[in-house]
Each structure stands twice: as C-alpha cells, then as structure tokens.
Design a protein around this motif. Structure first.
Motif, PDB file in Angstrom:
ATOM      1  N   ASP A   1      17.551  -6.472  15.035  1.00  0.00           N
ATOM      2  CA  ASP A   1      18.159  -6.371  13.938  1.00  0.00           C
ATOM      3  C   ASP A   1      18.635  -8.077  13.699  1.00  0.00           C
ATOM      4  N   THR A   2      18.364  -8.452  12.390  1.00  0.00           N
ATOM      5  CA  THR A   2      19.004  -9.893  12.215  1.00  0.00           C
ATOM      6  C   THR A   2      19.996  -9.815  11.327  1.00  0.00           C
ATOM      7  N   THR A   3      20.648  -8.644  11.151  1.00  0.00           N
ATOM      8  CA  THR A   3      21.901  -8.357  10.132  1.00  0.00           C
ATOM      9  C   THR A   3      22.774  -9.152  10.866  1.00  0.00           C
ATOM     10  N   GLY A   4      23.730 -10.309  10.319  1.00  0.00           N
ATOM     11  CA  GLY A   4      24.754 -10.969  10.780  1.00  0.00           C
ATOM     12  C   GLY A   4      24.516 -12.020  11.931  1.00  0.00           C
TER      13      GLY A   4
ATOM     14  N   THR B   1      21.923 -18.259  11.382  1.00  0.00           N
ATOM     15  CA  THR B   1      21.125 -18.733  10.275  1.00  0.00           C
ATOM     16  C   THR B   1      20.264 -19.712  10.340  1.00  0.00           C
TER      17      THR B   1
ATOM     18  N   PRO C   1      19.412 -15.278   8.120  1.00  0.00           N
ATOM     19  CA  PRO C   1      19.682 -14.661   9.514  1.00  0.00           C
ATOM     20  C   PRO C   1      18.453 -14.609  10.099  1.00  0.00           C
TER      21      PRO C   1
ATOM     22  N   THR D   1      16.908 -13.620  14.775  1.00  0.00           N
ATOM     23  CA  THR D   1      16.876 -13.533  15.849  1.00  0.00           C
ATOM     24  C   THR D   1      15.818 -14.393  16.619  1.00  0.00           C
TER      25      THR D   1
END
Length: 180
Positions: free
Chosen positions: A39-42, A45, A59, A61
C-alpha cells in the motif's frame, strides 16, 4: 478377484508416486515466482516530473532485492490506482528518479496495471518502486515477479541495526549473568 483389486491398488499407488516425483522435479526446474501486496498510502513521496509525469509528490513504496541467477525477470503490478513501476540498479534516490534507472512502465492493459521485463544480473542489488501517475494516485497493489532464479529481499539498514542492538543486549545480559 481380490488379486485384481490388489494389482489395481498397486498400480494407482505407483502412478501417484510417479506423478508426485514428476511434479517435484518439474517444480524445481521452474522459475522463482514472488507474489507481494502493499500500500502506497501515506508513504514517502517522489518526483516524476523529469519523466514528464504530472506528479511531483507521489507516494511510493520500494523493495530492494537481488537475484540468484542472471536472466530475464518480469514484474507485473495490479493496483487500485493509476500505477507506475520503476526498476533501479545499485541504489535508488527518490529525489533523483533518473540516476540508476533500468526500466519502468506506466499503463499496460489498463491504467491500474503495469508490467515490465528486464535482464538482471545475479548478485546486483535492484530497487523495485511502485508509485502512482500523479500526486493523488495511491493505494493498495499486488506485485507478481518471476524469473529464472531465486529472488531475495535485501534487508533495510534499520533491520541490521536492530539485529546488532539485539545481539549486543543478549551478550551484555550473558556477561552480567556470568559475573554473578
């Protein structure tokens, strides 16, 4: 009649044993396939404007890895957002997405899928990056990586540091116990 049933039973046992052996041999000859979710949320960047993408704070990972056998490896991402995948060799700097760039992909079959293939060298550290096309593009994704050799994750420096502190704490405790 009983003898025929025993022969049929032995035949099926032999067939199952041969099938199991064949499947085992076939699996060892196959390429390594890795499936990961993320999950790239949060996440931190990066800036993709050097690549003429609109996002400058997208964002992402990353995953550092090595391969055990040189050859062609394939990367495929399916995401709930407009995904972009990037592959870097030796190091990755989110502030400079051009240096050490090997390959990348934006849209494949749809905006939410990206795939790329590339020749990788055994023993080299690679960085696989999953990000979005623009700043508001982030979320959950799945990665499928396949190739001719074993794919091994490279631990983050913080993991090595935690291991060192843990070993130091155990050593200290053992010394204190021995001095008593």
């Amino acid at each position: 009649m009983k003898e025929n049933l025993m022969n049929i039973k032995k035949f099926f046992q032999a067939a199952i044993a041969i099938s199991t052996l064949f499947i085992g041999l076939a699996q060892t000859a196959q390429a390594e396939i890795i499936h990961q979710t993320g999950d790239t949320t949060g996440g931190p960047t990066l800036d993709l404007t050097p690549w003429e993408f609109p996002g400058s704070a997208i964002p992402f990972t990353q995953w550092a890895f090595t391969v055990g056998t040189s050859g062609t490896y394939t990367f495929q991402v399916t995401a709930e957002f407009d995904s972009v995948i990037l592959l870097f060799e030796n190091s990755f700097n989110p502030a400079d997405t051009v240096t050490n760039f090997v390959n990348g992909s934006d849209d494949d079959v749809s905006p939410t899928t990206s795939s790329v293939a590339g020749e990788l060298t055994a023993g080299t550290t690679y960085y696989f990056v999953v990000t979005g096309y623009d700043d508001p593009e982030f979320g959950k994704y799945q990665v499928l990586i396949g190739g001719p050799g074993v794919i091994t994750a490279v631990p983050e420096p913080s993991t090595w540091l935690m291991l060192a502190f843990g070993l130091a704490a155990v050593t200290y405790a053992q010394r204190r116990k021995a001095l008593r």
